[in-house]
Structures are given as structure tokens and as C-alpha cells.
Write a protein that holds these residues in place. Structure first.
Motif, short mmCIF file in Angstrom:
data_model
loop_
_atom_site.label_atom_id
_atom_site.label_comp_id
_atom_site.label_asym_id
_atom_site.label_seq_id
_atom_site.Cartn_x
_atom_site.Cartn_y
_atom_site.Cartn_z
N MET A 16 34.35 47.42 33.39
CA MET A 16 34.10 46.17 32.68
C MET A 16 34.13 45.02 33.67
O MET A 16 34.51 45.17 34.83
N ARG A 17 33.72 43.86 33.21
CA ARG A 17 33.76 42.64 34.01
C ARG A 17 34.97 41.83 33.58
O ARG A 17 35.10 41.47 32.41
N VAL A 18 35.88 41.56 34.53
CA VAL A 18 37.17 40.94 34.24
C VAL A 18 37.28 39.64 35.01
O VAL A 18 37.00 39.59 36.21
N LEU A 19 37.71 38.58 34.32
CA LEU A 19 38.02 37.31 34.98
C LEU A 19 39.53 37.13 35.04
O LEU A 19 40.20 37.09 34.00
N VAL A 20 40.07 37.05 36.25
CA VAL A 20 41.50 36.77 36.46
C VAL A 20 41.64 35.29 36.78
O VAL A 20 40.94 34.77 37.66
N VAL A 21 42.53 34.61 36.09
CA VAL A 21 42.70 33.17 36.25
C VAL A 21 43.98 32.90 37.03
O VAL A 21 45.07 33.32 36.62
N GLY A 22 43.84 32.21 38.15
CA GLY A 22 44.97 31.87 39.00
C GLY A 22 44.62 32.06 40.46
O GLY A 22 43.54 32.58 40.80
N GLY A 23 45.54 31.68 41.34
CA GLY A 23 45.24 31.77 42.76
C GLY A 23 46.41 32.09 43.65
O GLY A 23 46.43 31.71 44.82
N GLY A 24 47.40 32.82 43.11
CA GLY A 24 48.59 33.14 43.89
C GLY A 24 48.76 34.63 44.13
O GLY A 24 47.85 35.43 43.90
N GLY A 25 49.96 34.99 44.57
CA GLY A 25 50.24 36.39 44.85
C GLY A 25 50.19 37.25 43.60
O GLY A 25 49.73 38.40 43.65
N GLY A 68 37.81 50.35 39.55
CA GLY A 68 36.36 50.26 39.53
C GLY A 68 35.78 49.12 38.73
O GLY A 68 34.55 49.04 38.59
N HIS A 69 36.59 48.22 38.23
CA HIS A 69 36.06 47.11 37.45
C HIS A 69 35.48 46.04 38.38
O HIS A 69 35.92 45.86 39.52
N GLU A 70 34.50 45.29 37.86
CA GLU A 70 34.00 44.12 38.57
C GLU A 70 34.95 42.96 38.27
O GLU A 70 35.11 42.59 37.11
N ALA A 101 47.71 40.48 42.98
CA ALA A 101 48.17 41.80 42.53
C ALA A 101 47.41 42.24 41.28
O ALA A 101 47.07 43.43 41.13
N ILE A 102 47.14 41.32 40.35
CA ILE A 102 46.38 41.66 39.15
C ILE A 102 44.96 42.05 39.53
O ILE A 102 44.41 43.06 39.03
N VAL A 103 44.33 41.27 40.41
CA VAL A 103 42.97 41.59 40.87
C VAL A 103 42.94 42.96 41.52
O VAL A 103 42.05 43.78 41.24
N HIS A 104 43.90 43.22 42.38
CA HIS A 104 43.97 44.51 43.08
C HIS A 104 44.11 45.66 42.09
O HIS A 104 43.46 46.71 42.22
N ALA A 105 44.96 45.48 41.07
CA ALA A 105 45.18 46.53 40.08
C ALA A 105 43.92 46.81 39.27
O ALA A 105 43.64 47.96 38.90
N CYS A 106 43.14 45.77 38.98
CA CYS A 106 41.89 45.96 38.23
C CYS A 106 40.80 46.56 39.11
O CYS A 106 40.07 47.47 38.68
N ALA A 107 40.67 46.07 40.34
CA ALA A 107 39.59 46.51 41.22
C ALA A 107 39.73 47.98 41.60
O ALA A 107 38.72 48.68 41.76
N SER A 144 39.47 36.87 47.69
CA SER A 144 38.02 36.87 47.88
C SER A 144 37.48 38.19 48.40
O SER A 144 36.28 38.43 48.35
N GLU A 145 38.37 39.07 48.90
CA GLU A 145 37.89 40.37 49.39
C GLU A 145 37.60 41.35 48.26
O GLU A 145 36.51 41.92 48.21
N PRO A 146 38.52 41.56 47.29
CA PRO A 146 38.20 42.49 46.20
C PRO A 146 37.51 41.84 45.01
O PRO A 146 37.08 42.53 44.09
N ALA A 147 37.41 40.49 44.98
CA ALA A 147 36.88 39.80 43.80
C ALA A 147 35.88 38.72 44.23
O ALA A 147 35.89 38.26 45.37
N ARG A 148 35.03 38.32 43.29
CA ARG A 148 34.13 37.19 43.50
C ARG A 148 34.82 35.93 43.02
O ARG A 148 35.23 35.86 41.86
#
Length: 431
Positions: free
Chosen positions: A1-10, A23-25, A14-20, A36-40
Motif C-alpha cells: 500500500m501507499r503510506v504517508l508517515v507524518v513527522g521528521g524525527g527518530g 514492501g510498502h511505498e 523507525a516507523i518509515v523503516h518498519a513500513c518499508a 529520504s533514503e527509504p521514503a519519498r
């Protein structure tokens, strides 16, 4: 699925890393250089309405909200109004964190064990109450203070000074409560549709200096799992988590998102220190690497009322997170300090918390700058690996605690090297 994570800290890294990793976008706003490495990264205004409209334009399947300020501003409400599923409590339900005076009154209404306390809306009655209390006295700003609005006053004068600082702000409230003794532990619950799943218990270390001294910070390091006795875990489920969710529902505030229970294991049993309405930071950086099932799917299930706790699975391993904070943190963190990162080894993860980009490369751009996490079969191994990763970072003047895990006899106390320099002994709180 396509997931938007809101925020810019550690926490958000961790949330972005867990989703990516499932295999999610993953999209993120406002993000940071590590994210910026695992997410747009999506840029734009960060008010609740603008972020919700961004999510709708991008056609995301799910929004996961990280920081508490977005929840208090009503981001989840705005997403729901636009038909976008969001993992996080509504503005009204997030009052459990955003208003400590209301939260304490809620606990009283529903028999949830916590410290004896009183709330005050003006300075003079608060000062009069402090005069009747023996130190240590816990003084809390009732509003959102990014984890730093608590003073454990060792004298009445220190308590009075904390109250004067709180009431120097407009529309302030303060909570004064009895000091509780025991081990402090965090239990997180993923909640939705009237169901919940607990994460492994963890333990943060909140003050800046070793030995739990110095000013409060947002958190300087975490171990997970904390060795919580089975009887205490059952008590937390039956006397704290379940009555809280039932009480919120009874008051017309059905809860979706992460319920953070900050607890003290007192001689009389677990007591609530505070509730938060989101993943802890840095607890998320230690807990989420142990989640083997799909965070994004759990969050979507919770947001749509179909969370199945049996599908939430954690590794039997352990994790440790060490925070590298900027020189001058928590008072005046120094920005623009150049940082060079090592290549993580197996089981090691570098989460960016307060980093930025400059012509010279990566630099410090906040207070807590990096969260260095390691997973391993045992806590001692995880701590050794996390400290080895921290020591491999070149970050001149960085602050870290060498006693993470020390409350249960696992601290890596002692001098070490960081940024190519020997660490001096920790300064006293007044130096």
C-alpha cells in the motif's frame, strides 16, 4: 500500500523503516535526511488541514501520525473528513496526552492507579500547596512540552521555581503530584476497533546525565524488552490498559492509534506516570525493530476497525537504542556540527532524529540528533552492539549516556570514545 508517515524525527524514521521493509511505498512529510533514503519526502505546509489535503492528493491508503502536536491540532480529524484512513487518536481523544490535568481527572473517574495529585490553574494556590508537601515533589506542565515539561524538585524552592516558569506562559496549568519510587517502564498498545495488542515493555532513560541526574530530556536511550514480572504485566492489562480504553469509549472518545502508558513499578504495584497518545521517542526506535509482522497493515486494520491482536508478532530478540545528542542539549543544542556516519553492521540501525544537510554534508539540526539501535539475541549483546555503533560515529562534542540498561545491571558505564575524543565525566546539573 501507499503510506504517508507524518513527522521528521527518530520515531518517524523507525516507523518509515518498519513500513518499508514490508514492501510498502512510503511517503513522509516533513521528513529528514535519513528518512529520504527509504521514503519519498513531501514538502509543504505542516498545519493539519494542509497535511490531510496532501494525503488526499497523493491517494495514500493510510496516514500514520508520529508527533503529538499533529494529533492535538486535529490531523486525524482532518484526514477522516477527507475519507483518508489515519492511525492516531482524534483531537479530542489525544487530550489524554495533551492535557495532563484532564488526564489525571480521567484516571480518577475510572479508577486507574496513579500518584496522588492536584491540578492548578493559577500560581498562588499552587505555591501554597507546594509549601505543604515534603520533597521530592513532582511538578508537571499540563500542556505539551515534548517530553520535557516535568521537574522532580528536590526542594520546595526548586518546586516553586518550576511553577513560576510554568505560569509565566499564558493559559498555563500545572499538576503537582507525589513522588513515586521504583523502576520506570513503558508499555505501548496498538489500538483500534475496541481491541489492542501490547508491544514488549521497554525502559527509557530520560535525564541527560548518567545516574539519572541532570535536566529532563526527550529520552537518552532505551532497552527492550524490560524484564517485567508476569503478574505486573497482567495488572497493567487489566487495571490500566483495558479500563483506559473502556473509559475513553464510555466518554465518547473511542481510541485508535498507539496508547503509551508510562508506568512506575512501585512497591504497591504499577502506577501510571503519564499517558501519551502516540509511539514514544526513542521507545519506537527500540520496539519497532523487533516487530516482525507488518506495521502498516496493523495500522490500517486499526484505523478501519479490524485490528486482530493475534497477528501482531514480535521477535524474541532484544534491542537497545543509544541517543547521541548535540552539544548544549537540552538547553541550547548546537546546530551545524558536522557528522560522519559508519556503515552499520548486521543488526545495527542508524535512525536520524535531528539531522540536516549543509554544503559539507550531514550536520546536527536539533537536540537529539541520532538514535543508534542494535538487535541481538540478548540485551547485553544488543547494548554492546549499540554502543559500538555509537562510538563509530564521528560527531564532535556529542552527548550520550554510558549507563543505558544500568538499572537492571546491564549498563555499559565508564569512559569511552565518541567523535574521536575522550569523554569527560558527566557534568553536574549546575555546571
Amino acid at each position: 500500500m501507499r503510506v504517508l508517515v507524518v513527522g521528521g524525527g527518530g520515531r518517524e524514521h523507525a516507523i518509515v523503516h518498519a513500513c518499508a521493509r514490508h514492501g510498502h511505498e512510503v511517503l513522509c512529510t516533513p521528513g529528514n535526511p535519513g528518512i529520504s533514503e527509504p521514503a519519498r519526502i513531501l514538502e509543504g505546509p505542516q498545519d493539519a488541514r494542509s497535511v490531510a489535503e496532501l494525503a488526499a492528493r497523493e491517494g495514500v491508503d493510510l496516514v500514520i501520525v508520529g508527533p503529538e502536536a499533529y494529533l492535538a491540532a486535529g490531523l486525524v480529524d482532518e484526514c477522516l473528513a477527507l475519507g483518508v484512513p489515519a492511525f492516531g487518536p482524534t483531537r479530542a481523544a489525544s487530550r489524554l496526552e495533551g492535557d495532563k490535568a484532564w488526564s489525571k481527572a480521567f484516571m480518577g473517574r475510572h479508577g486507574i492507579p496513579t500518584a496522588q495529585h492536584r491540578a492548578f490553574g493559577t500560581l498562588e494556590p499552587a505555591l501554597a500547596h507546594v509549601a505543604t508537601r515534603p520533597p521530592p515533589i513532582v511538578v508537571k506542565d499540563a500542556g505539551l512540552r515534548a517530553g520535557k515539561g516535568v521537574t522532580i524538585a528536590r526542594s520546595q524552592e526548586e518546586a516553586r521555581a518550576a511553577l513560576r516558569e510554568i505560569f509565566s506562559q499564558a493559559d498555563a496549568q500545572a499538576v503537582i503530584e507525589d513522588f513515586m519510587t521504583g523502576q520506570e517502564v513503558t508499555v505501548l498498545a496498538l489500538c483500534g476497533g475496541g481491541r489492542y495488542a501490547l508491544t514488549p515493555p521497554s525502559q527509557d532513560h530520560k535525564t541527560i546525565h548518567e545516574g539519572d541526574t541532570g535536566p529532563m530530556t526527550g529520552g537518552m536511550g532505551v532497552i527492550c524488552p524490560f524484564p517485567l514480572p508476569p503478574g505486573d504485566l497482567r495488572f497493567i492489562r487489566e487495571r490500566i490498559i483495558e479500563p483506559t480504553l473502556a473509559g475513553l469509549s464510555a466518554e465518547g472518545l473511542p481510541y485508535c492509534g498507539v496508547l503509551y502508558a508510562g508506568l512506575m513499578l512501585t512497591p504497591d504495584g504499577p502506577r501510571v506516570v503519564e499517558f501519551n497518545a502516540r509511539f514514544g521517542d526513542p521507545e519506537a526506535e527500540a520496539v519497532l525493530p523487533l516487530l516482525t509482522s507488518d506495521l502498516a497493515q496493523h495500522a490500517l486494520d486499526a484505523a478501519t476497525g479490524f485490528l486482530d491482536p493475534q497477528t501482531v508478532v514480535f521477535s524474541a530478540e532484544a534491542s537497545a537504542t543509544i541517543i547521541l545528542a548535540a552539544p548544549g542539549y537540552p538547553a541550547e543544542p548546537l546546530r551545524g556540527v558536522p557528522i560522519r556516519l559508519p556503515e552499520p553492521q548486521d543488526g545495527q540501525i542508524i535512525y536520524h532524529a535531528g539531522t540536516g544537510r549543509a554544503d559539507a554534508g550531514l550536520v546536527s539540526a536539533g537536540g537529539r540528533v541520532l538514535a543508534l539501535t542494535a538487535t541481538a539475541p540478548t540485551l547485553p549483546e544488543a547494548l554492546r552492539s549499540a554502543y559500538a555503533l555509537a562510538d563509530a560515529v564521528d560527531f564532535p562534542g556529542a552527548q550520550l549516556r554510558r549507563d543505558i540498561g544500568g538499572r537492571i545491571g546491564l549498563g555499559a558505564a565508564g569512559a569511552g570514545k565518541q567523535g574521536g575524543q575522550e569523554h569527560a565525566p558527566p557534568r553536574s546539573p549546575t555546571s
